[in-house]
Motif scaffolding. Structure first.
Motif, PDB file in Angstrom:
ATOM      1  N   PRO A  42     -60.513  -4.355 -78.300  1.00  0.00           N
ATOM      2  CA  PRO A  42     -59.646  -5.312 -79.262  1.00  0.00           C
ATOM      3  C   PRO A  42     -59.899  -5.128 -80.664  1.00  0.00           C
ATOM      4  N   ASP A  95     -59.565  -5.161 -74.311  1.00  0.00           N
ATOM      5  CA  ASP A  95     -58.533  -6.211 -74.291  1.00  0.00           C
ATOM      6  C   ASP A  95     -57.705  -6.271 -73.225  1.00  0.00           C
ATOM      7  N   PRO A  96     -57.750  -7.360 -72.346  1.00  0.00           N
ATOM      8  CA  PRO A  96     -57.358  -7.213 -70.844  1.00  0.00           C
ATOM      9  C   PRO A  96     -55.775  -7.194 -70.844  1.00  0.00           C
ATOM     10  N   GLU A  97     -54.925  -7.680 -72.155  1.00  0.00           N
ATOM     11  CA  GLU A  97     -53.637  -7.626 -72.273  1.00  0.00           C
ATOM     12  C   GLU A  97     -53.180  -6.229 -72.796  1.00  0.00           C
ATOM     13  N   LYS A  98     -54.202  -5.211 -73.102  1.00  0.00           N
ATOM     14  CA  LYS A  98     -53.808  -3.980 -73.239  1.00  0.00           C
ATOM     15  C   LYS A  98     -54.325  -2.887 -72.502  1.00  0.00           C
ATOM     16  N   GLU A 121     -53.318  -0.032 -69.258  1.00  0.00           N
ATOM     17  CA  GLU A 121     -52.341   0.629 -68.808  1.00  0.00           C
ATOM     18  C   GLU A 121     -52.840   1.106 -67.520  1.00  0.00           C
TER      19      GLU A 121
END
Length: 143
Positions: free
Chosen positions: A131, A111-114, A116
């Motif tokens: 994801p 998931d590119p939004e998660k 770090e």
């Protein structure tokens, strides 16, 4: 190899080809012994995430380009050449310099939004999460 060998019981027609391949592999293995990709990386896989660490000594955090797409992580940047003096000549030069790019295939989509990423003391650490929809689901079996 003689033509009469083909009629022999237990003859392996590919034995000679395997022997030649093994010999070529041994000869060619010495050509890449000193080569190493830059930056060196480690990759760990957890159940729901992947952790990647990369050694990037002498590179500022803003000089690193990190991208992720589905199950591929790409790390790019440029490592400057050390200052040279006109009065000296290189005796040994093993540390790479110039542009670099490493692309790593990850064991699953992330998931590119998660994602770090942390950078300290020349070490880049990236954690990439799977994801929720792609995570394995435990199925309850009714009896």
């Amino acid at each position: 190899m003689l033509l009469s060998d083909f009629g022999r019981t237990g003859f392996d027609p590919f034995l000679e080809m395997r022997r030649m391949q093994q010999e070529m592999n041994q000869r060619l293995s010495g050509l890449t012994a000193g080569a190493q990709e830059f930056p060196p990386i480690n990759l760990w896989m957890g159940e729901d995430s992947v952790a990647v660490s990369a050694e990037l000594p002498g590179i500022a955090p803003d000089g690193i380009d990190l991208t992720v797409r589905e199950n591929t992580l790409t790390l790019k940047g440029e490592r400057g050449s050390p200052a040279e003096s006109e009065k000296s000549a290189w005796h040994r030069r093993e540390r790479p310099h110039g542009s670099f790019s490493r692309t790593v295939q990850l064991p699953f989509r992330v998931d590119p939004e998660k994602v770090e990423a942390r950078f300290a003391n020349g070490l880049l650490e990236v954690e990439l999460h799977r994801p929720e929809a792609d995570r394995p689901k435990k199925i309850q079996i009714k009896g």
